[in-house]
Design a protein around this motif. Sequence first.
Motif, PDB file in Angstrom:
ATOM      1  N   ALA A  99     -23.875  13.083 -38.137  1.00 41.02           N
ATOM      2  CA  ALA A  99     -23.916  12.060 -39.185  1.00 41.02           C
ATOM      3  C   ALA A  99     -24.615  12.615 -40.417  1.00 41.02           C
ATOM      4  N   SER A 100     -24.308  12.027 -41.560  1.00 37.98           N
ATOM      5  CA  SER A 100     -24.977  12.343 -42.819  1.00 37.98           C
ATOM      6  C   SER A 100     -25.126  11.070 -43.628  1.00 37.98           C
ATOM      7  N   PHE A 101     -26.158  11.049 -44.456  1.00 39.95           N
ATOM      8  CA  PHE A 101     -26.392   9.919 -45.355  1.00 39.95           C
ATOM      9  C   PHE A 101     -25.601  10.146 -46.632  1.00 39.95           C
ATOM     10  N   LEU A 102     -24.830   9.143 -47.059  1.00 36.62           N
ATOM     11  CA  LEU A 102     -23.997   9.270 -48.255  1.00 36.62           C
ATOM     12  C   LEU A 102     -24.655   8.712 -49.499  1.00 36.62           C
ATOM     13  N   TRP A 207     -27.826   5.990 -31.118  1.00 32.76           N
ATOM     14  CA  TRP A 207     -28.566   6.359 -32.333  1.00 32.76           C
ATOM     15  C   TRP A 207     -28.614   5.181 -33.285  1.00 32.76           C
ATOM     16  N   HIS A 208     -29.783   4.969 -33.882  1.00 29.97           N
ATOM     17  CA  HIS A 208     -29.941   3.958 -34.929  1.00 29.97           C
ATOM     18  C   HIS A 208     -29.978   4.678 -36.278  1.00 29.97           C
ATOM     19  N   PRO A 209     -29.006   4.457 -37.144  1.00 28.50           N
ATOM     20  CA  PRO A 209     -28.968   5.169 -38.423  1.00 28.50           C
ATOM     21  C   PRO A 209     -30.258   4.989 -39.214  1.00 28.50           C
ATOM     22  N   TYR A 210     -30.820   6.118 -39.616  1.00 28.51           N
ATOM     23  CA  TYR A 210     -32.059   6.104 -40.405  1.00 28.51           C
ATOM     24  C   TYR A 210     -32.097   7.367 -41.247  1.00 28.51           C
ATOM     25  N   TYR A 211     -32.463   7.218 -42.523  1.00 28.52           N
ATOM     26  CA  TYR A 211     -32.464   8.341 -43.453  1.00 28.52           C
ATOM     27  C   TYR A 211     -33.894   8.735 -43.782  1.00 28.52           C
ATOM     28  N   LEU A 212     -34.203  10.024 -43.616  1.00 30.91           N
ATOM     29  CA  LEU A 212     -35.522  10.559 -43.946  1.00 30.91           C
ATOM     30  C   LEU A 212     -35.493  11.037 -45.396  1.00 30.91           C
ATOM     31  N   THR A 213     -36.032  10.222 -46.287  1.00 29.50           N
ATOM     32  CA  THR A 213     -35.945  10.526 -47.713  1.00 29.50           C
ATOM     33  C   THR A 213     -36.619  11.851 -48.035  1.00 29.50           C
ATOM     34  N   ALA A 215     -36.990  14.451 -46.278  1.00 31.52           N
ATOM     35  CA  ALA A 215     -36.277  15.613 -45.755  1.00 31.52           C
ATOM     36  C   ALA A 215     -34.869  15.735 -46.306  1.00 31.52           C
ATOM     37  N   GLY A 216     -34.337  14.633 -46.855  1.00 33.27           N
ATOM     38  CA  GLY A 216     -32.982  14.656 -47.365  1.00 33.27           C
ATOM     39  C   GLY A 216     -31.935  14.695 -46.267  1.00 33.27           C
ATOM     40  N   GLU A 217     -32.302  14.259 -45.049  1.00 31.76           N
ATOM     41  CA  GLU A 217     -31.388  14.288 -43.918  1.00 31.76           C
ATOM     42  C   GLU A 217     -31.592  13.041 -43.075  1.00 31.76           C
ATOM     43  N   ILE A 218     -30.664  12.830 -42.125  1.00 30.76           N
ATOM     44  CA  ILE A 218     -30.817  11.726 -41.190  1.00 30.76           C
ATOM     45  C   ILE A 218     -31.934  12.036 -40.204  1.00 30.76           C
ATOM     46  N   GLU A 219     -32.416  11.009 -39.522  1.00 29.25           N
ATOM     47  CA  GLU A 219     -33.353  11.222 -38.422  1.00 29.25           C
ATOM     48  C   GLU A 219     -32.532  11.519 -37.170  1.00 29.25           C
ATOM     49  N   PRO A 220     -32.610  12.742 -36.649  1.00 29.84           N
ATOM     50  CA  PRO A 220     -31.761  13.096 -35.511  1.00 29.84           C
ATOM     51  C   PRO A 220     -32.343  12.588 -34.198  1.00 29.84           C
ATOM     52  N   THR A 221     -31.558  12.681 -33.144  1.00 30.73           N
ATOM     53  CA  THR A 221     -32.014  12.381 -31.797  1.00 30.73           C
ATOM     54  C   THR A 221     -31.200  13.244 -30.844  1.00 30.73           C
ATOM     55  N   GLY A 223     -28.444  14.638 -28.905  1.00 34.03           N
ATOM     56  CA  GLY A 223     -27.010  14.400 -28.941  1.00 34.03           C
ATOM     57  C   GLY A 223     -26.469  14.018 -30.295  1.00 34.03           C
ATOM     58  N   VAL A 224     -27.347  13.883 -31.305  1.00 31.51           N
ATOM     59  CA  VAL A 224     -26.913  13.534 -32.653  1.00 31.51           C
ATOM     60  C   VAL A 224     -27.498  14.544 -33.631  1.00 31.51           C
ATOM     61  N   LYS A 225     -26.638  15.178 -34.435  1.00 28.13           N
ATOM     62  CA  LYS A 225     -27.072  16.212 -35.367  1.00 28.13           C
ATOM     63  C   LYS A 225     -26.719  15.833 -36.803  1.00 28.13           C
ATOM     64  N   GLN A 226     -27.526  16.347 -37.724  1.00 26.24           N
ATOM     65  CA  GLN A 226     -27.161  16.294 -39.129  1.00 26.24           C
ATOM     66  C   GLN A 226     -25.903  17.130 -39.325  1.00 26.24           C
ATOM     67  N   LEU A 227     -24.919  16.584 -40.034  1.00 29.80           N
ATOM     68  CA  LEU A 227     -23.673  17.304 -40.239  1.00 29.80           C
ATOM     69  C   LEU A 227     -23.901  18.588 -41.027  1.00 29.80           C
ATOM     70  N   LEU A 228     -23.134  19.585 -40.701  1.00 28.29           N
ATOM     71  CA  LEU A 228     -23.224  20.877 -41.382  1.00 28.29           C
ATOM     72  C   LEU A 228     -22.992  20.721 -42.876  1.00 28.29           C
ATOM     73  N   SER A 229     -22.024  19.884 -43.251  1.00 24.91           N
ATOM     74  CA  SER A 229     -21.676  19.724 -44.668  1.00 24.91           C
ATOM     75  C   SER A 229     -22.839  19.201 -45.489  1.00 24.91           C
ATOM     76  N   GLY A 230     -23.700  18.380 -44.873  1.00 23.15           N
ATOM     77  CA  GLY A 230     -24.797  17.787 -45.633  1.00 23.15           C
ATOM     78  C   GLY A 230     -26.155  18.321 -45.262  1.00 23.15           C
ATOM     79  N   SER A 231     -26.224  19.509 -44.664  1.00 26.44           N
ATOM     80  CA  SER A 231     -27.492  20.018 -44.147  1.00 26.44           C
ATOM     81  C   SER A 231     -28.110  21.084 -45.042  1.00 26.44           C
ATOM     82  N   TYR A 232     -27.829  21.014 -46.341  1.00 22.79           N
ATOM     83  CA  TYR A 232     -28.419  21.976 -47.252  1.00 22.79           C
ATOM     84  C   TYR A 232     -29.225  21.239 -48.317  1.00 22.79           C
ATOM     85  N   MET A 233     -30.237  21.901 -48.824  1.00 27.98           N
ATOM     86  CA  MET A 233     -31.015  21.338 -49.924  1.00 27.98           C
ATOM     87  C   MET A 233     -30.354  21.725 -51.244  1.00 27.98           C
ATOM     88  N   PRO A 234     -30.342  20.864 -52.224  1.00 32.45           N
ATOM     89  CA  PRO A 234     -29.662  21.178 -53.475  1.00 32.45           C
ATOM     90  C   PRO A 234     -30.326  22.343 -54.199  1.00 32.45           C
TER      91      PRO A 234
END
Length: 445
Positions: A99-102, A207-213, A215-221, A223-234
């Motif tokens: 998952a990723s936060f949009l 998983w309960h969707p939650y965004y870590l502001t 870190a710029g990523e979701i809170e993982p658990t 079996g649930v990973k931050q998506l590769l597409s959104g796992s970089y810092m700008p």
Amino acid sequence: MGKKRRTGKKEGVLLTILVLFCTFLTGCAFLDIKDGGLGMTNPDYVEPEEESTTSDHTESPDLGEFQKEGTTSWLTEAGKAALVEEQEWLRDYGAAFGASFLGYTPDYSFPGKEYQRAETYPYLDGIPEDHIIEYTGDEWYVIVPAEDGWKISIESCSWNDDFTESRTEDLLWESDDGLPLILQCNLSDLYSNVQVTARKGSREVSWHPYYLTYAGEIEPTDGVKQLLSGSYMPEEGYLYGMEGSWYCDSAKTDAGEPYFYSVTFMTGEDGYPLDMWYYGGLLDGEMEDIRFFWDGNYAYGDPLGESLEFWLNTPDGTRSGTIWLELDGECLTIHEMEGEAFFPFTSGSVEKFYLHPVAAAGENYDYSSNEIDVLLAQSEVQERLELGMAIRDVDGMDTIRGEACVLFALGTEHPDQFVAEYYYAVSSSGLVYRMDDLTGEWEPI
């Protein structure tokens, strides 16, 4: 007496034979394949052709195959390739889904962000409505199953009084097609109002969707990973090669109170529009009483870049319109053109701004008089402002690690007083510190 002719008998016999012969021939016409299975057929019988709905007698297509193909027909070639890479990444880590936060917005159309979203998540381009799940809230997530066979369920949920346990309620959506989906949820930044569950065989992941502001990523658990597409810092945008922010301190409210605006137009490494940051509030001498802080996007409205179309995310929804820019050295005049007001809290439709530059990459820059912009770039400060807090200057300065720092307080505005809850310090070199509530020491962010 003459003799009688004897031909009558012969004629009668011939007539009888002729009648029998005709009867035999006629009877054969009725002894065809419809004759009750007597084993007699008519060799001259031709089966009549059934009427056809098509003139060329072509075979009708297999609708099942067409429907099966239709479930993925919205994926472009780039989307399919990105999805394959994403799912391989998830399987390598043993995840059930990623998952990723949009972003925060009341509308999935994300005005102004279509280009960036298509670049980052090409498998979302053209995603059908039945894979966009809209529930109460203004947070948007993309969810990608690791492979076919995982049944993804989304259920509303509620929590106990201390938010330590949740229970599921209504089933909002369910599918096992292995395709990406979009989810809108979460009224609060403190807890999630939905639960996402993946099931396959005996394995179950929730998983309960939650965004870590910060870190710029979701809170993982598990079996649930931050998506590769959104796992970089700008590596571009605010404080990464932009020219600076534009500041206006000459505006006034309808009641004549001094007001200020600060707007930052962020660009990527290619120089194209990226994001916009916009805040403002009342002025009391040199004290800034910040009343709003919005983020958003903009796009060039003409080839010269003199007009901009803007989309700003506000607590009341998306504010959009067109502004015209007149640049004269370090003075920028902004004119409201069409759509909603760019200066919603003051009476004017034209304001003058002055440049507050920031350092280019690798430069040692003096941020004196621009400390508030540096502080507002911090994600935790943005998050608290979105919750309704306000920023105040604190009289005096402090020396931290040999540098003079401007002090700020972040807290809650009450009708009769301002209650400070967090203290920050910003140095002239751009370093930001937060005060530890227990020790009173400054710690870097």
